[in-house]
Design a protein around this motif. Structure first.
Motif, PDB file in Angstrom:
ATOM      1  N   CYS A 169       0.835  -1.201   0.000  1.00 27.42           N
ATOM      2  CA  CYS A 169       0.000   0.000   0.000  1.00 27.42           C
ATOM      3  C   CYS A 169       0.871   1.252   0.000  1.00 27.42           C
ATOM      4  O   CYS A 169       1.979   1.251   0.538  1.00 27.42           O
ATOM      5  CB  CYS A 169      -0.911   0.022   1.231  1.00 27.42           C
ATOM      6  SG  CYS A 169      -2.333  -1.068   1.118  1.00 27.42           S
ATOM      7  N   ILE A 170       0.355   2.334  -0.574  1.00 29.75           N
ATOM      8  CA  ILE A 170       1.083   3.600  -0.621  1.00 29.75           C
ATOM      9  C   ILE A 170       0.360   4.629   0.236  1.00 29.75           C
ATOM     10  O   ILE A 170      -0.859   4.792   0.135  1.00 29.75           O
ATOM     11  CB  ILE A 170       1.207   4.116  -2.071  1.00 29.75           C
ATOM     12  CG1 ILE A 170       1.866   3.072  -2.971  1.00 29.75           C
ATOM     13  CG2 ILE A 170       1.989   5.424  -2.107  1.00 29.75           C
ATOM     14  CD1 ILE A 170       3.310   2.790  -2.665  1.00 29.75           C
ATOM     15  N   ARG A 186       5.881   3.356   0.892  1.00 33.09           N
ATOM     16  CA  ARG A 186       5.272   2.041   0.645  1.00 33.09           C
ATOM     17  C   ARG A 186       5.318   1.210   1.926  1.00 33.09           C
ATOM     18  O   ARG A 186       6.318   1.200   2.644  1.00 33.09           O
ATOM     19  CB  ARG A 186       6.013   1.330  -0.483  1.00 33.09           C
ATOM     20  CG  ARG A 186       5.448  -0.043  -0.837  1.00 33.09           C
ATOM     21  CD  ARG A 186       6.174  -0.664  -2.012  1.00 33.09           C
ATOM     22  NE  ARG A 186       5.829  -0.009  -3.289  1.00 33.09           N
ATOM     23  CZ  ARG A 186       6.615   0.831  -3.937  1.00 33.09           C
ATOM     24  NH1 ARG A 186       7.829   1.149  -3.450  1.00 33.09           N
ATOM     25  NH2 ARG A 186       6.236   1.370  -5.079  1.00 33.09           N
ATOM     26  N   ALA A 263      -0.837   2.378  -7.349  1.00 29.69           N
ATOM     27  CA  ALA A 263      -1.633   2.432  -6.116  1.00 29.69           C
ATOM     28  C   ALA A 263      -3.070   2.845  -6.383  1.00 29.69           C
ATOM     29  O   ALA A 263      -3.997   2.399  -5.688  1.00 29.69           O
ATOM     30  CB  ALA A 263      -0.996   3.393  -5.120  1.00 29.69           C
TER      31      ALA A 263
END
Length: 796
Positions: A169-170, A186, A263
């Motif tokens: 995930c960002i 990240r 993302a």
């Protein structure tokens, strides 16, 4: 040394071998009498355990009793992946509330029916309450919060908030030195909400950061742009401009664009940030002095200055250093930043304050220092919560981050508490550190057991064991003490030690205190004490976890599912075996405004859990598989659901106790059930006033006599069969024959047989059957008639 023949006398000695073994919090606290810091003191951890669904959210759910139709419902409360729902239109009426499992129930976001041409109509029970349901829904949904679609459908379905943050995930991270600058990061790992982050564009673990997901520096991707803030490569956590120079400007930009595009295809749900605290405005001005836990070495408190004010939310603090060659140590703060304190805080709390470097006076005095520097102290209004302690006390234990190695969590003991600061002694470190100072609101401290619950290694106290040495045929060159430590004398001994060490690593030693899931089998016979409807609302399983914790949770559920919680509480006190390895737990029950509590000994080890569950089920006269390690799918091995309650009880040859006539009545002696008489057509006969009762003895007990006199002025019952033997249908037949016939359906639905009938009281009837006082009294009058007949005819 001469090796002797095997038939010669052997010299025996003992090998003392020290090795590290698995650390078990429960055992350690029990052995030392120490206390764990309360879980409620760790607010960030409490928030991380909450469901993503919130009370008040709206969703669309399948309509019960009406095929292929749906209606809007409101979330009343949550319990893990279970939701308690109420159809819109019932208002404050909770009688139709129902539980459902997010993972299995047919739940949809608001608007799903319209998009999929499905029928949206209210339940039959409330259909006539409103003439225009379309207008009603518009008003009901206006301004309300709807359950997010991605939590009801797809791979994120049913996940808790923390679980939504997956590797890859960002997020956006605020720069360590510039509060108006952000850069993407990240997620490399998520440990119970504690995130290991790497800046986008950097693949070197040396620059990874650890932050709890509630940290105010973290924001969703795109947040900086939406708020007109700068997006620039990071300056680093400790050395300004150092990270920027690792790559060219174009390389940074290319890495950010690539990560952002990827993302946006599966963005991080905004629910992750629902519990982020809003920043408060501050009152600081440049030049103000205050005290602060050293940002570089959090082992002491030092004087600091406000050196820059960015805006109403952020300001910069610099550690005071009066030497000419000083390199400034700066940190960006906000009004609620942990570790900032008013001037004179250390003096008032008896804590040493570090003298600023370069300050010539040997004895530091704030008045002299302020005069010397021509500055002012920050006013008290800047520190609204300087004395908050959140329930932490000296000598409590917890788990804490090593400030010099953020990836490491250690066993820690609180050595002192001063206001909102804790001094922690970190245990198990190769190189001991001074007590580190943390704020009570710090997100770098965690409750006992947090690492174990999240599968993360914990640096703990060293514990040694001594292993007995095997007898070996050797002659020592000189005399040794039999208890002295000796080196390894054979390869066999070494292999034995390795084998035991492996057992410890595999959890075979301390794993005995943990059990796997325990199942609640809703279809199994629930016995006379437990309400079948409430049992059906319980989760399907509890655990895995520590045996005592899992069992206490299930027992609490059973108590709250009882017709009379106080009675079940007393029954559970009788479940005990001197051979069990137990710990004492306090169980509580609430009933009609009254609170009941009792201490119960609950087994601690996994090998005794199954027997313990069986004993509890026996005591509550329910199916042996109602709860325990066995999951029942369609057919119970005990064949309990094919039996009536009473038949099942006798089939198991259990002893039936005399029912209590009140919540506080003492339990009767356990007696054998009366011998069955030949079944007749009728089970009860009306008798007129003053007629004798079959089987009545001349020598009545005072209790029977008083009961008899109370019914002297009205019709009495003469029962043809012991009510303890009545099936559900027998009870329904009796109620139907009285002036409470309209309530017979409730007895059928709640599966109430003769034993359960005799346990009913006025408060129980009101609560479990949701009756008003008048009908409840009327019904209890009929139940009391059965009780009187039971005592006069069958209680011998």
């Amino acid at each position: 040394t001469t090796v002797l023949p095997t038939n010669s006398n052997m010299h025996t000695h003992t090998l003392s071998y020290s090795e590290e073994v698995d650390f078990n919090w429960e055992e350690y606290l029990e052995e030392t009498g120490a206390t764990a810091a309360p879980h409620t003191s760790f607010r960030h951890v409490e928030l991380s355990l909450q469901s993503s669904f919130q009370p008040g959210m709206k969703l669309e759910v399948a309509n019960k009793g009406s095929l292929d139709t749906y209606w809007v419902a409101t979330i009343i409360t949550t319990c893990g992946q279970l939701l308690l729902l109420r159809y819109c239109g019932y208002g404050d009426d909770r009688k139709a509330d129902f539980w459902c499992d997010v993972m299995t129930a047919e739940l949809h976001p608001v608007g799903w029916c319209a998009q999929n041409n499905k029928t949206l109509q209210p339940p039959e029970a409330i259909k006539e309450k409103n003439s225009d349901w379309t207008e009603f829904l518009i008003k009901e949904l206006t301004g309300s919060r709807t359950a997010p679609a991605n939590l009801l459908e797809g791979p994120l379905r049913g996940k808790n908030t923390v679980d939504l943050i997956v590797v890859g995930c960002i997020l956006e991270v605020r720069d360590a030195f510039e509060p108006n600058v952000y850069w993407a990061a990240r997620v490399q790992s998520n440990i119970g909400g504690r995130l290991c982050l790497s800046y986008v564009g950097l693949n070197d673990p040396a620059y990874d950061m650890w932050m709890f997901y509630l940290d105010t520096r973290l924001r969703p991707l795109g947040w900086a742009k939406e708020n007109y803030l700068s997006i620039k490569p990071p300056t680093g956590e400790s050395m300004k401009l150092y990270l920027i120079g690792l790559k060219s400007s174009s390389e940074w930009t290319e890495a950010l664009d690539e990560a952002t595009a990827k993302a946006l295809k599966s963005p991080l749900p905004l629910e992750v940030f629902k519990d982020h605290a809003d920043l408060h405005t501050h009152s600081y001005r440049p030049g103000m002095k205050l005290e602060m836990v050293s940002p570089k070495e959090p082992f002491h408190i030092c004087p600091v200055s406000v050196t820059k004010v960015y805006n109403e939310y952020y300001f910069q603090i610099t550690v005071d250093d009066l030497t000419a060659e000083a390199t400034p140590t700066c940190v960006v703060c906000h009004a609620d930043s942990p570790g900032i304190l008013p001037v004179q805080w250390c003096l008032k709390n008896g804590v040493g304050l570090e003298r600023p470097q370069g300050f010539e006076s040997q004895d530091f005095d704030w008045a002299d220092y302020l005069k010397h520097t021509g500055t002012e102290a920050a006013p008290d209004v800047c520190f609204p919560n300087a004395s908050q302690s959140r329930g932490f006390c000296k000598d409590m234990w917890l788990e804490a981050v090593n400030p010099l190695q953020p990836s490491e969590l250690c066993v820690a003991r609180i050595t002192q508490v001063k206001g909102r600061l804790l001094w922690l002694r970190l245990e198990g470190l190769t190189k001991p550190l001074p007590d580190c100072i943390v704020d009570v609101e710090s997100m770098n401290i965690f409750p006992v057991g947090w690492c174990e619950a999240n599968g993360y290694p914990l640096t703990h106290l060293q514990k040694t064991v001594c292993l007995p040495q095997k007898k070996i045929a050797v002659v020592q060159p000189e005399k040794h003490n039999a208890n002295s430590c000796q080196p390894l004398s054979s390869e066999l001994d070494f292999m034995l030690i390795i084998a035991i060490a492996c057992m410890c690593c595999l959890g075979l030693v301390n794993g005995k205190y943990c059990c796997s899931q325990l199942f609640i089998n809703h279809r199994c016979f629930s016995g006379p004490y437990l309400n079948k409807g409430r049992i059906a609302e319980l989760p399907k399983a509890v655990g895995p976890g520590k045996c005592a914790v899992v069992l206490k949770e299930i027992l609490t559920m059973l108590i709250n599912s009882a017709y009379k919680p106080g009675r079940v509480l007393r029954e559970l006190q009788m479940v005990e075996d001197p051979q069990w390895n137990c710990q004492e737990e306090t169980l509580k029950a609430k009933y009609k405004g009254k609170s009941y509590r009792s201490n119960m000994r609950i087994v601690r080890t996994a090998d005794q859990v199954s027997e313990f569950c069986r004993r509890v089920c026996e005591r509550l006269q329910c199916c042996l598989n109602l709860f325990g390690p066995t999951i029942v799918s369609d057919k119970c091995p005990e064949n309990c659901f094919s039996q009536t309650k009473t038949k099942y009880t006798y089939y198991k040859k259990r002893k039936v106790g005399r029912p209590s006539l009140g919540e506080n009545a003492q339990d009767g002696d356990m007696t054998k059930p009366a011998r069955r008489r030949k079944k007749r057509k009728a089970i009860f006969v009306q008798k007129k006033r003053r007629t004798s009762i079959v089987g009545y003895q001349a020598t009545e007990s005072p209790q029977k006599r008083s009961l008899n006199e109370s019914f002297e002025e009205e019709d009495r019952l003469v029962l043809e069969r012991n009510p303890l033997e009545w099936s559900v249908s027998d009870v329904v037949d009796f109620i139907t024959s009285t002036d409470c016939a309209s309530l017979a359906k409730i007895f059928q639905e709640q599966d109430i047989d003769g034993q359960a009938l005799l346990l009913l009281t006025l408060p129980t009837v009101q609560e479990c059957m949701d009756l008003k006082l008048g009908p409840a009294i009327k019904l209890c009058h009929q139940i009391e008639r059965v009780k009187v007949a039971f005592y006069s005819q069958f209680a011998n």
